[in-house]
Design a protein around this motif. Sequence first.
Motif, short mmCIF file in Angstrom:
data_model
loop_
_atom_site.label_atom_id
_atom_site.label_comp_id
_atom_site.label_asym_id
_atom_site.label_seq_id
_atom_site.Cartn_x
_atom_site.Cartn_y
_atom_site.Cartn_z
N LYS A 134 0.83 -1.20 0.00
CA LYS A 134 0.00 0.00 0.00
C LYS A 134 0.87 1.26 0.00
CE LYS A 134 -4.05 1.97 0.07
NZ LYS A 134 -5.00 1.79 -1.06
N MET A 135 1.97 1.24 0.73
CA MET A 135 2.89 2.37 0.72
C MET A 135 3.38 2.64 -0.70
SD MET A 135 5.03 1.30 4.15
CE MET A 135 6.43 2.37 3.84
N ARG A 136 3.76 1.59 -1.38
CA ARG A 136 4.24 1.72 -2.77
C ARG A 136 3.16 2.32 -3.65
NH1 ARG A 136 7.79 -1.84 -6.35
NH2 ARG A 136 6.77 -1.94 -8.37
N GLU A 137 1.93 1.85 -3.47
CA GLU A 137 0.80 2.34 -4.28
C GLU A 137 0.55 3.83 -4.03
OE1 GLU A 137 -4.01 1.88 -4.01
OE2 GLU A 137 -2.83 0.04 -3.84
N LEU A 138 0.52 4.23 -2.76
CA LEU A 138 0.24 5.63 -2.42
C LEU A 138 1.33 6.56 -2.97
CD1 LEU A 138 -0.95 5.19 1.28
CD2 LEU A 138 -2.37 5.92 -0.66
N ILE A 139 2.58 6.14 -2.84
CA ILE A 139 3.67 6.98 -3.33
C ILE A 139 3.65 7.06 -4.85
CG2 ILE A 139 6.20 7.13 -3.50
CD1 ILE A 139 6.28 5.94 -0.65
N ALA A 140 3.37 5.93 -5.51
CA ALA A 140 3.35 5.90 -6.98
C ALA A 140 2.24 6.79 -7.55
CB ALA A 140 3.18 4.47 -7.47
N GLU A 141 1.11 6.86 -6.86
CA GLU A 141 0.01 7.68 -7.37
C GLU A 141 0.14 9.14 -6.99
OE1 GLU A 141 -3.44 7.08 -3.90
OE2 GLU A 141 -3.35 5.70 -5.60
N GLY A 142 1.21 9.49 -6.27
CA GLY A 142 1.48 10.89 -5.94
C GLY A 142 0.77 11.40 -4.72
N ALA A 143 0.24 10.51 -3.88
CA ALA A 143 -0.50 10.95 -2.70
C ALA A 143 0.37 11.73 -1.73
CB ALA A 143 -1.14 9.74 -2.00
N LEU A 144 1.67 11.45 -1.71
CA LEU A 144 2.56 12.14 -0.79
C LEU A 144 3.22 13.36 -1.42
CD1 LEU A 144 2.14 9.45 0.75
CD2 LEU A 144 4.55 9.53 1.38
N GLY A 145 3.17 13.46 -2.74
CA GLY A 145 3.89 14.52 -3.43
C GLY A 145 5.35 14.15 -3.60
N ASP A 146 6.21 15.14 -3.72
CA ASP A 146 7.65 14.89 -3.81
C ASP A 146 8.18 14.47 -2.44
OD1 ASP A 146 7.64 15.66 -6.49
OD2 ASP A 146 8.03 17.77 -5.99
N ILE A 147 9.03 13.44 -2.40
CA ILE A 147 9.55 12.93 -1.14
C ILE A 147 10.60 13.90 -0.58
CG2 ILE A 147 10.68 11.00 0.01
CD1 ILE A 147 7.87 10.42 -1.10
N SER A 176 15.59 -2.43 1.77
CA SER A 176 14.81 -3.09 0.72
C SER A 176 13.43 -2.46 0.59
CB SER A 176 14.69 -4.59 0.99
OG SER A 176 13.94 -4.85 2.17
N ILE A 177 12.84 -2.04 1.71
CA ILE A 177 11.54 -1.37 1.65
C ILE A 177 11.68 -0.04 0.92
CG2 ILE A 177 9.75 -0.24 3.04
CD1 ILE A 177 10.27 -2.43 5.17
N MET A 178 12.72 0.74 1.25
CA MET A 178 12.94 2.01 0.56
C MET A 178 13.11 1.78 -0.94
SD MET A 178 15.50 4.05 3.12
CE MET A 178 15.23 4.06 4.89
N ASP A 179 13.89 0.77 -1.29
CA ASP A 179 14.11 0.47 -2.70
C ASP A 179 12.80 0.11 -3.40
OD1 ASP A 179 16.16 -0.16 -4.90
OD2 ASP A 179 15.04 -2.04 -4.80
N PHE A 180 11.90 -0.53 -2.69
CA PHE A 180 10.64 -1.01 -3.25
C PHE A 180 9.62 0.11 -3.42
CE2 PHE A 180 6.56 -3.40 -2.88
CZ PHE A 180 6.75 -4.29 -3.93
N VAL A 181 9.58 1.06 -2.48
CA VAL A 181 8.49 2.04 -2.48
C VAL A 181 8.87 3.40 -3.07
CG1 VAL A 181 7.45 0.93 -0.47
CG2 VAL A 181 8.90 2.94 -0.15
N LEU A 182 10.14 3.76 -3.06
CA LEU A 182 10.52 5.09 -3.51
C LEU A 182 10.60 5.15 -5.03
CD1 LEU A 182 13.35 6.06 -0.98
CD2 LEU A 182 10.95 6.78 -0.97
N PRO A 183 10.17 6.24 -5.64
CA PRO A 183 10.31 6.39 -7.09
C PRO A 183 11.78 6.30 -7.50
CG PRO A 183 8.86 8.09 -6.18
CD PRO A 183 9.49 7.39 -5.01
N GLY A 184 12.08 5.43 -8.43
CA GLY A 184 13.46 5.26 -8.84
C GLY A 184 14.26 4.32 -7.96
#
Length: 355
Positions: A134-147, A176-184
């Motif tokens: 879910k974290m990955r999904e929210l970040i990918a759809e831009g719910a958090l904006g720029d990190i 590994s979580i950061m690698d999975f959820v962060l853009p890029g």
Amino acid sequence: MNDHLNVAVIGAGYWGPNLARNFRASADWNLVAICDLDVERARRVAEGVGGVPVMSDLAAVLADPLVDAVAIATPARTHHAIVLAALAAGKHVMVEKPLADTHERGDEMVRAAAARGLVLMADHTYCYTPAVLKMRELIAEGALGDILFVDSVRINLGLIQPDVDVFWDLAPHDLSIMDFVLPGGLAVTSVSAHGSDPLRTGKSCVGYLAMPLESGAMAHVHVNWLSPTKIRQMVIAGTRRTLVWDDLNPQQRLSVYDRGVDIEAVSKGSTADTRAANVSYRLGDTWSPALPEREALGGVVAEFASAVHERRPARTSGAAGLRVLSVLGAAQASLLAGGAPQVVTAGVAAQEVAA
């Protein structure tokens, strides 16, 4: 036509029984063997999943043409030799974290899998939990904006490992979580590491990583074997919202805060000091997405099968494991340099496979 794949679990220690149980329960796999030098230990694991052939000879497992893949749950120092032997035998491979005990060996493993067209998957189990998905999904759809920043804490009164320090034991989970959820992915430019060994064990028992990201954000990881309290928490802040993951709170693992600080830039031509920029505090709602409760390892073995069938890299590929190793290697170098920042290079293999 039977689309089931045949898998052998290599290693019947701490993690092997969990892998065996999930492969046995999977609709995608046939668990055909459990291999361990300790035959009695392997037999106990086999009996726990309803009976599976037990072997002590790894070469015999790899020589069996009916075995499509192996899942490796052995100490990190053994991964390199076992993975290369499995790949040379034409087997797809899943290996528990960390991918290898050095970046150079991990790089060789990733290159070997790519050259043979085989799947090399890192068992980054946390990435398959409902919360992290879910974290990955929210970040990918831009719910958090720029990190803006990532702050992660993984502390407990834990077992001091005989062969690795606290960075290599605990930090791979958060990296590994950061690698999975962060853009890029885990695009780290440098690492500063500080460790402490108050028990005189010869290795860091308390550790801190500071990592500037290519995006301009800052990531920080705190790992600790000596804390009387157990915390597994990650805060990811963006320009729009902030997300908090608390793995030890099953009632509310994820919280999304529509709160933050808005800074309005000083208009051009103004003689005012930049510190006089208008700062406003945004106080919005807090909400928690509903999450299913399911075992992450079930998702891991399903993804492994999908990657093999579809002939594609797994979502936590060998390249992802190599990016984690790059940070760990730079952290190790920083510790030896008294905490001085060390440049992180992902390696050609990781770039090629990720592309």
